[in-house]
Design an enzyme around this catalytic site. Structure first.
Site, PDB file in Angstrom:
ATOM      1  N   ASN A   9       0.867  -1.176   0.000  1.00  0.00           N
ATOM      2  CA  ASN A   9       0.000   0.000   0.000  1.00  0.00           C
ATOM      3  C   ASN A   9       0.905   1.228   0.000  1.00  0.00           C
ATOM      4  OD1 ASN A   9      -1.756   2.087   0.595  1.00  0.00           O
ATOM      5  ND2 ASN A   9      -2.285   1.346   2.654  1.00  0.00           N
ATOM      6  N   TRP A  10       1.005   1.864  -1.152  1.00  0.00           N
ATOM      7  CA  TRP A  10       1.913   3.014  -1.261  1.00  0.00           C
ATOM      8  C   TRP A  10       1.353   4.280  -0.603  1.00  0.00           C
ATOM      9  CZ3 TRP A  10       5.099   3.559  -6.450  1.00  0.00           C
ATOM     10  CH2 TRP A  10       5.987   2.468  -6.537  1.00  0.00           C
ATOM     11  N   LYS A  11       0.065   4.229  -0.236  1.00  0.00           N
ATOM     12  CA  LYS A  11      -0.574   5.411   0.374  1.00  0.00           C
ATOM     13  C   LYS A  11      -0.341   6.643  -0.528  1.00  0.00           C
ATOM     14  CE  LYS A  11      -0.144   3.186   4.809  1.00  0.00           C
ATOM     15  NZ  LYS A  11      -0.049   3.297   6.255  1.00  0.00           N
ATOM     16  N   HIS A  92      -9.528   1.218   4.769  1.00  0.00           N
ATOM     17  CA  HIS A  92      -8.262   1.377   5.519  1.00  0.00           C
ATOM     18  C   HIS A  92      -8.510   2.340   6.683  1.00  0.00           C
ATOM     19  CE1 HIS A  92      -4.181   2.530   6.544  1.00  0.00           C
ATOM     20  NE2 HIS A  92      -3.782   1.441   5.927  1.00  0.00           N
ATOM     21  N   GLU A  94      -6.889   4.707   7.784  1.00  0.00           N
ATOM     22  CA  GLU A  94      -6.622   6.117   7.474  1.00  0.00           C
ATOM     23  C   GLU A  94      -7.819   6.733   6.748  1.00  0.00           C
ATOM     24  OE1 GLU A  94      -2.820   5.455   5.604  1.00  0.00           O
ATOM     25  OE2 GLU A  94      -1.980   4.945   7.569  1.00  0.00           O
ATOM     26  N   GLU A 162      -5.390  -4.841  10.512  1.00  0.00           N
ATOM     27  CA  GLU A 162      -4.343  -3.841  10.743  1.00  0.00           C
ATOM     28  C   GLU A 162      -4.628  -3.070  12.033  1.00  0.00           C
ATOM     29  OE1 GLU A 162      -2.366  -2.746   6.698  1.00  0.00           O
ATOM     30  OE2 GLU A 162      -4.045  -1.405   7.071  1.00  0.00           O
ATOM     31  N   GLY A 168       2.721   2.140  10.765  1.00  0.00           N
ATOM     32  CA  GLY A 168       3.729   3.190  10.632  1.00  0.00           C
ATOM     33  C   GLY A 168       4.469   3.511  11.913  1.00  0.00           C
ATOM     34  N   SER A 207       3.454  -2.242  10.326  1.00  0.00           N
ATOM     35  CA  SER A 207       4.890  -2.371  10.593  1.00  0.00           C
ATOM     36  C   SER A 207       5.468  -3.728  10.202  1.00  0.00           C
ATOM     37  CB  SER A 207       5.203  -2.036  12.060  1.00  0.00           C
ATOM     38  OG  SER A 207       4.870  -0.676  12.323  1.00  0.00           O
ATOM     39  N   GLY A 228       2.762  -1.113   4.236  1.00  0.00           N
ATOM     40  CA  GLY A 228       2.839   0.288   3.854  1.00  0.00           C
ATOM     41  C   GLY A 228       4.267   0.695   3.545  1.00  0.00           C
ATOM     42  N   GLY A 229       4.929   1.293   4.542  1.00  0.00           N
ATOM     43  CA  GLY A 229       6.261   1.862   4.359  1.00  0.00           C
ATOM     44  C   GLY A 229       7.255   0.935   3.679  1.00  0.00           C
TER      45      GLY A 229
HETATM   46  P1  PGA Z   1       2.920   0.216   7.577  1.00  0.00           P
HETATM   47  O1  PGA Z   1       1.412   0.440   7.006  1.00  0.00           O
HETATM   48  O2  PGA Z   1       3.404  -1.081   6.965  1.00  0.00           O
HETATM   49  O3  PGA Z   1       3.695   1.410   7.097  1.00  0.00           O
HETATM   50  O4  PGA Z   1       2.811   0.117   9.051  1.00  0.00           O
HETATM   51  C1  PGA Z   1       0.541  -0.638   6.816  1.00  0.00           C
HETATM   52  C2  PGA Z   1      -0.765  -0.146   6.231  1.00  0.00           C
HETATM   53  O5  PGA Z   1      -1.294   0.874   6.694  1.00  0.00           O
HETATM   54  O6  PGA Z   1      -1.309  -0.772   5.310  1.00  0.00           O
END
Ligand code: PGA
Length: 245
Positions: A9-11, A92, A94, A162, A168, A207, A228-229
């Site tokens: 997930n590149w956000k 998600h 977010e 999640e 993050g 994470s 994500g990251g």
């Molecule tokens: P993260 O994000 O791997 O940067 O913790 C995961 C996500 O929100 O899908």
């Protein structure tokens, strides 16, 4: 046997120059697991081109429930499919936090994803306050029930657990805590869909790194990760793809 999934997930990260990461990832995509990359909408079509022939599926990060219309700034599932996407992340945390998305909205978006032929990646997860209050399973159970329509199958839907506090932050639940939630989600899916509930892939997200992916993916009822990251750079994500198979 459920096939494992490594989903990125590149956000709100990435421009055209970032597509070099897709090229760099290709050598590790050997067919042992499903690999899905979800860039910002501006990059979906270009990433589909960049990923051609690699087996990497490209996904969106959200869609509207309508097929078209007066919804400035929104994207229809049909538009993602037209751009070559095969999946879309929905609900998600977010989006739930930043855009007030409710279970009911996620449910309608999931129907829209199926209508367009996309696999819905439906996200659930508790906040730190909810975990501290001991309500994790209640919260997640409610999100799962509310966000997934009755037509859900292991083919058209992937579930992602999640924990909001792990996203993050570099913090992850213990492997026992992950197992507790994934076993709980599996139990709920089987209670609702019978033996078909065994077919859903349930991803862990929050994470995930190349250094912890293998141990997390070995946990009971963990069928891969939503990352994500560590999905932004092929040098990180390739270790996670390899851990998934
Ligand atoms: P993260 O994000 O791997 O940067 O913790 C995961 C996500 O929100 O899908």
């Amino acid at each position: 046997m459920r096939r494992k999934v490594a989903a990125g997930n590149w956000k709100m990260n990435g421009v055209k120059a970032s597509l070099g990461e897709v090229e760099a990832l290709k050598p590790v995509v050997t067919g042992g697991c499903d690999v899905i990359l979800c860039p910002p909408a501006t990059l979906v079509a270009a990433m589909v081109q960049a990923a051609e022939g690699s087996g990497i599926m490209v996904g969106g990060q959200d869609c509207h429930w309508n097929e078209s219309g007066a919804h400035t700034g929104d994207i229809a599932a049909e538009m993602l499919a037209d751009a070559g996407a095969g999946a879309v992340i929905l609900g998600h945390s977010e989006r739930r936090a930043d855009h007030g998305e409710t279970d009911d909205m996620v449910n309608r978006k999931t129907e829209a994803a199926w209508r367009a032929g996309l696999t819905a990646i439906v996200c659930v997860g508790e906040t730190e306050a909810e975990r501290d209050a001991g309500t994790t399973l209640d919260v997640i159970g409610g999100q799962l029930d509310g966000s997934t329509p009755d037509g859900a199958t292991g083919e058209n839907t992937i579930i992602a657990y999640e924990p909001v506090w792990a996203i993050g932050t570099g913090r992850t639940p213990t492997l026992e805590e992950i197992a507790e939630v994934h076993d709980f989600l599996r139990g709920k899916l089987v209670a609702r869909f019978g033996s078909a509930g065994e077919a859903f892939r349930i991803l862990y997200g929050g994470s995930v790194k190349p250094t912890n992916a293998a141990e997390i993916f070995a946990v009971s009822n963990v069928d891969g990760g939503l990352v994500g990251g560590a999905s932004l750079k092929a040098s990180d994500f390739s270790g996670i793809v390899t851990a998934a198979g």
